[in-house]
Design an enzyme around this catalytic site. Structure first.
Site, PDB file in Angstrom:
ATOM      1  N   ASN A  11       0.864  -1.181   0.000  1.00 54.77           N
ATOM      2  CA  ASN A  11       0.000   0.000   0.000  1.00 54.77           C
ATOM      3  C   ASN A  11       0.901   1.231   0.000  1.00 54.77           C
ATOM      4  O   ASN A  11       1.464   1.592   1.039  1.00 54.77           O
ATOM      5  CB  ASN A  11      -0.888  -0.026   1.257  1.00 54.77           C
ATOM      6  CG  ASN A  11      -1.716   1.240   1.400  1.00 54.77           C
ATOM      7  OD1 ASN A  11      -1.811   2.030   0.480  1.00 54.77           O
ATOM      8  ND2 ASN A  11      -2.310   1.426   2.567  1.00 54.77           N
ATOM      9  N   HIS A  97      -9.621   0.923   4.673  1.00 58.75           N
ATOM     10  CA  HIS A  97      -8.358   1.143   5.397  1.00 58.75           C
ATOM     11  C   HIS A  97      -8.620   2.101   6.566  1.00 58.75           C
ATOM     12  O   HIS A  97      -9.438   3.017   6.454  1.00 58.75           O
ATOM     13  CB  HIS A  97      -7.313   1.730   4.444  1.00 58.75           C
ATOM     14  CG  HIS A  97      -5.938   1.746   5.022  1.00 58.75           C
ATOM     15  ND1 HIS A  97      -5.531   2.726   5.904  1.00 58.75           N
ATOM     16  CD2 HIS A  97      -4.899   0.901   4.884  1.00 58.75           C
ATOM     17  CE1 HIS A  97      -4.281   2.476   6.269  1.00 58.75           C
ATOM     18  NE2 HIS A  97      -3.872   1.367   5.669  1.00 58.75           N
ATOM     19  N   GLY A 175       2.151   2.221  10.728  1.00 57.25           N
ATOM     20  CA  GLY A 175       3.087   3.342  10.578  1.00 57.25           C
ATOM     21  C   GLY A 175       3.746   3.763  11.871  1.00 57.25           C
ATOM     22  O   GLY A 175       4.348   4.835  11.934  1.00 57.25           O
TER      23      GLY A 175
HETATM   24  C1  PEP Z   1      -0.905   0.104   6.025  1.00 55.93           C
HETATM   25  O1  PEP Z   1      -1.050   1.293   5.870  1.00 55.93           O
HETATM   26  O2  PEP Z   1      -1.737  -0.665   5.530  1.00 55.93           O
HETATM   27  C2  PEP Z   1       0.254  -0.370   6.791  1.00 55.93           C
HETATM   28  C3  PEP Z   1       0.252  -1.596   7.210  1.00 55.93           C
HETATM   29  O3  PEP Z   1       1.263   0.540   7.012  1.00 55.93           O
HETATM   30  P1  PEP Z   1       2.693   0.230   7.716  1.00 55.93           P
HETATM   31  O4  PEP Z   1       3.219  -1.039   7.135  1.00 55.93           O
HETATM   32  O5  PEP Z   1       3.544   1.407   7.358  1.00 55.93           O
HETATM   33  O6  PEP Z   1       2.434   0.118   9.175  1.00 55.93           O
END
Ligand code: PEP
Length: 256
Positions: A11, A97, A175
């Site tokens: 993503n 999401h 994140g």
């Molecule tokens: C996401 O936004 O779907 C996600 C899992 O982000 P990250 O891997 O950066 O935590």
């Protein structure tokens, strides 16, 4: 029972111009574009989808969008529909999401309309659910996830249900660098599998891939991906560089 093929989806969120996206896709294709052990999907922003589609041509890497409207066309300024995505070779779409839910007010009911529209247009939804930190700390994780799954998949038939991918993404892990422990993740994945059994029956529930998302990185992926009900990853930060993304695909391929 046929084992579920692992799925690694990137993503990109609101990152990469069209040209940057093509460069990233080329590196990914060069490294893992021919393998077929793991299903690999990249989800660029709308503006980079078509150029990414061209760069993916002839490879096994698939294309996903990050959102869509539930109507096929009409007066919805700024929106993009499932047939538009299909027309540029998109096969997957991330729906629900947590960033869409929290920053853009997407409700379970709206996500449900989108899931149904995607399935009817032969797009595979990557349907996201997950609890906030406050919800985890108050002990309501399973209840929250149950509500999101039941409302998000309401009215989806057994037949269409086979086309779904679920992503469990604890909001507090997205994140943040804070990854869920393997026990925490597997517990929720098994719980979601149980909900899918109730909704669609055992044979369909056993076919549906349930991805983990939330700070998945090459270092923590092998342990997470080895869990019985963790069928892959939805990757944010680590999908923006070919090296880490490819390492994640290889980590998934190494699980037997
Ligand atoms: C996401 O936004 O779907 C996600 C899992 O982000 P990250 O891997 O950066 O935590």
């Amino acid at each position: 029972m046929i084992p579920r093929k692992k799925l690694i989806a990137g993503n990109w969120k609101m990152n990469k111009t069209s040209a940057d996206g093509v460069a990233l896709v080329r590196d990914i294709v060069a490294a893992v574009g021919k393998q077929s052990e793991v299903e690999v999907v990249v989800c660029p922003p709308f503006t980079a989808l078509e150029s990414a589609a061209r760069a993916l041509e002839g490879s096994n890497v698939k294309l996903g969008a990050q959102n869509m409207h539930f109507e096929s066309s009409g007066a919805f300024t700024g929106e993009v529909s499932a047939p538009m995505l299909r027309a540029i070779f998109t096969t997957h779409v991330i729906l629900g999401h947590s960033e869409r839910r929290s920053y853009f007010g997407e409700t379970d009911a709206l996500v449900n309309q989108k899931v149904i529209a995607a399935l009817k247009n032969q797009l595979r939804p990557i349907f996201c659910v997950g609890e906030s930190l406050a919800e985890r700390e108050s002990g309501s994780t399973l209840k929250v996830v149950q509500t999101q799954v039941e409302r998000g998949l309401e009215g989806v038939s057994k037949e269409l249900g086979q086309g779904i991918v679920v992503a469990y993404e604890p909001v507090w892990a997205i994140g943040t660098g804070k990854v869920a422990s393997t026990d925490q993740a597997q517990e929720v994945h098994a719980f979601i599998r149980g909900l899918l059994v109730k909704l669609f029956g055992e044979p369909v529930a056993q076919k549906v891939r349930i991805l983990y998302g939330g700070s998945m990185k090459p270092a923590n992926a092998p342990e997470l991906l080895a869990q019985k009900d963790i069928d892959g990853g939805l990757i944010g930060g680590a999908s923006l560089e070919a090296r880490s993304f490819v390492e994640l695909v290889n980590a998934a391929a190494a699980i037997k």
